[in-house]
Design a protein around this motif. Structure first.
Motif, PDB file in Angstrom:
ATOM      1  N   CYS A 340       0.721  -1.377  -0.003  1.00 32.22           N
ATOM      2  CA  CYS A 340      -0.132   0.138   0.155  1.00 32.22           C
ATOM      3  C   CYS A 340       0.717   1.127  -0.052  1.00 32.22           C
ATOM      4  O   CYS A 340       0.193   2.293   0.379  1.00 32.22           O
ATOM      5  N   GLY A 341       1.994   1.095  -0.267  1.00 32.29           N
ATOM      6  CA  GLY A 341       2.888   2.120  -0.230  1.00 32.29           C
ATOM      7  C   GLY A 341       4.488   1.822  -0.636  1.00 32.29           C
ATOM      8  O   GLY A 341       4.632   0.780  -0.893  1.00 32.29           O
ATOM      9  N   TRP A 342       5.443   2.904  -0.248  1.00 29.99           N
ATOM     10  CA  TRP A 342       6.807   2.461  -0.716  1.00 29.99           C
ATOM     11  C   TRP A 342       7.647   3.090   0.456  1.00 29.99           C
ATOM     12  O   TRP A 342       7.294   4.064   1.200  1.00 29.99           O
ATOM     13  N   TYR A 343       9.101   2.459   0.604  1.00 30.06           N
ATOM     14  CA  TYR A 343       9.864   3.204   1.448  1.00 30.06           C
ATOM     15  C   TYR A 343      11.281   3.710   0.736  1.00 30.06           C
ATOM     16  O   TYR A 343      11.358   3.475  -0.219  1.00 30.06           O
ATOM     17  N   SER A 344      11.474   5.132   1.264  1.00 33.36           N
ATOM     18  CA  SER A 344      12.581   5.864   0.598  1.00 33.36           C
ATOM     19  C   SER A 344      13.462   6.174   1.905  1.00 33.36           C
ATOM     20  O   SER A 344      12.836   6.689   2.675  1.00 33.36           O
ATOM     21  N   PRO A 345      14.687   5.880   1.861  1.00 34.94           N
ATOM     22  CA  PRO A 345      15.314   6.278   2.831  1.00 34.94           C
ATOM     23  C   PRO A 345      15.750   7.539   3.742  1.00 34.94           C
ATOM     24  O   PRO A 345      15.379   8.567   2.561  1.00 34.94           O
ATOM     25  N   SER A 346      15.286   7.625   4.941  1.00 33.31           N
ATOM     26  CA  SER A 346      15.197   9.192   5.651  1.00 33.31           C
ATOM     27  C   SER A 346      16.235  10.032   4.944  1.00 33.31           C
ATOM     28  O   SER A 346      17.550   9.824   4.969  1.00 33.31           O
ATOM     29  N   GLU A 347      15.859  11.404   4.609  1.00 32.84           N
ATOM     30  CA  GLU A 347      16.805  12.514   4.415  1.00 32.84           C
ATOM     31  C   GLU A 347      17.728  12.105   3.223  1.00 32.84           C
ATOM     32  O   GLU A 347      18.679  12.788   2.866  1.00 32.84           O
ATOM     33  N   ASP A 348      17.354  11.131   2.203  1.00 34.33           N
ATOM     34  CA  ASP A 348      17.872  10.791   1.046  1.00 34.33           C
ATOM     35  C   ASP A 348      17.261  11.559  -0.210  1.00 34.33           C
ATOM     36  O   ASP A 348      16.380  10.836  -0.557  1.00 34.33           O
ATOM     37  N   ILE A 349      17.631  12.722  -0.642  1.00 39.01           N
ATOM     38  CA  ILE A 349      16.770  13.351  -1.511  1.00 39.01           C
ATOM     39  C   ILE A 349      16.719  12.741  -2.910  1.00 39.01           C
ATOM     40  O   ILE A 349      15.588  12.602  -3.447  1.00 39.01           O
ATOM     41  N   ASP A 350      17.746  12.225  -3.312  1.00 35.72           N
ATOM     42  CA  ASP A 350      17.708  11.498  -4.778  1.00 35.72           C
ATOM     43  C   ASP A 350      16.790  10.275  -4.647  1.00 35.72           C
ATOM     44  O   ASP A 350      16.285  10.160  -5.618  1.00 35.72           O
TER      45      ASP A 350
END
Length: 404
Positions: A340-350
């Protein structure tokens, strides 16, 4: 039963806040007598007047103690201490309750509940909304090592003295258990959401809001919540700027207020694809969530924040809008398990820009994830079901006291 509730911040659905306990108190008050010991912090921040300030059957004792997210450490400590002193005094004066429900944050609210429970010789139940003192320590608010040790000692003593502990996420439960608190004394109760209010976010309401905001033909990314020190707002703003050349049809909405409000205002004044939206009352926020193609639930990369239980996570999924989470804790596991969603590492803008660009170009992916989110919300996030669990815990605490 007569239930005394110690909660420093009472809100209702007219406020720009989650109003978790308004729903739970309304449910409990159908069968039990409720006395709420709180403050008037949010009462002046009502944006509408569609709901009574208190649910029927709830009586209130409220202190005049100011608080806002922009406050510095010293001013916050004073606010916490003022409420704790007031709650202790009022808790001793009120007619003896059968059970006490102490709600942190802050930890001082739970401390007051524990002291009154001891003095009145009644059981108390400890609801853990955030991990204190771990969170303020991680944010640098308590640099003194001696003070840190004393706070951790206080925290553990509160877990031990409570008849039952109610953490708001699985990771909080694991933390409490690691301190030696037995499993039969701890029950996870998710923050959850108000599915009845979420149902008001109809297709017609979303279409009207989209037209009103001039967002026809735009894909929308929403951040809704506090612009606090812990919410990685600068990362989101940087990601918005970096994404814009690739996706000129994307508009970012930042709804809320708090510590980083000034930089959000500056970004909105500089870039047409960033908009600052005024805080919305609880009953209206769901239409904004459903308007969005994806919502971002962002925090700093601190391990203590992996355990949190943010309202925006539940509210977004409840209306079928998938989420991007930035913490490597239970929310990451949840969105990956339920798709139901996705993970993106914290504070990793790219990484955040890449994730957003990837999901926005696949409407079927967005729709499938949104449908999955709505399904799990119906199954796990209903505050009426959560209220049933809390009611049973409170009744068991009282019953155990009577038979002891």
């Amino acid at each position: 039963m007569h239930i005394a509730v110690f909660s420093q911040y009472h809100t209702n659905p007219d406020c720009p806040a989650t109003s978790r306990h308004y729903s739970l108190l309304a449910q409990l008050a159908r069968k039990h007598r409720i006395t709420l010991i709180t403050t008037r912090t949010w009462e002046r921040q009502r944006l509408t007047y569609e709901f009574p300030w208190l649910p029927e059957g709830v009586t209130m004792r409220a202190a005049e103690v100011p608080y806002e997210n922009k406050m510095g450490v010293a001013r916050r400590i004073l606010s916490f201490g003022q409420y704790a002193a007031y709650a202790l005094r009022e808790g001793v004066r009120l007619e003896k309750p059968d059970v006490i429900w102490g709600i942190s944050t802050p930890l001082t609210a739970a401390w007051a509940a524990a002291q009154v429970a001891r003095l009145r010789r009644v059981p108390w139940v400890f609801e853990v909304q955030d991990l204190w003192p771990s969170f303020p320590i991680a944010m640098g608010a308590v640099p003194n090592l001696f003070a840190q040790r004393r706070l951790f000692d206080l925290e553990k003593s509160l877990y031990q003295s409570a008849r039952h502990v109610l953490p708001l996420s699985p990771d909080m439960t694991s933390y409490v258990r690691q301190l030696g608190i037995s499993a039969d004394k701890v029950t996870t109760v998710l923050n959850g959401t108000d599915l009845d209010l979420a149902a008001s976010a109809t297709s017609a309401a979303v279409a009207a809001l989209r037209q009103q905001q001039g967002l026809e033909g735009q894909q929308v990314i929403l951040y809704a919540g506090t612009f606090g020190r812990a919410n990685a707002i600068p990362t989101l703003l940087a990601a918005a700027v970096q994404l814009a050349p690739q996706h000129p049809d994307v508009t970012w909405l930042f709804m809320g207020h708090g510590f980083h409000q000034e930089i959000v205002e500056q970004a909105a004044a500089t870039y047409p694809f960033i908009r600052l939206v005024a805080p919305q009352p609880r009953h209206a926020v769901f239409t904004w969530f459903r308007l969005a193609d994806v919502a971002v639930v962002s925090f700093l990369g601190l391990p203590v924040l992996d355990a949190n239980s943010p309202a925006k996570f539940y509210d977004s999924l409840a209306v079928g809008t998938p989420v991007i989470v930035t913490n490597a804790g239970w929310t990451k596991t949840f969105v990956e398990q339920h798709r139901c969603g996705w993970y993106s590492p914290s504070e990793d803008i790219d990484a955040l820009v890449f994730t957003i660009a990837t999901v926005l170009q696949d409407k079927n992916l967005l729709r499938t994830a949104g449908d999955a989110g709505k399904e799990v919300a119906q199954k796990y996030f209903d505050r009426q079901q959560i209220g049933n669990v809390i009611e049973q815990v409170l009744e068991d605490a009282y019953t155990h006291q009577m038979t002891w």
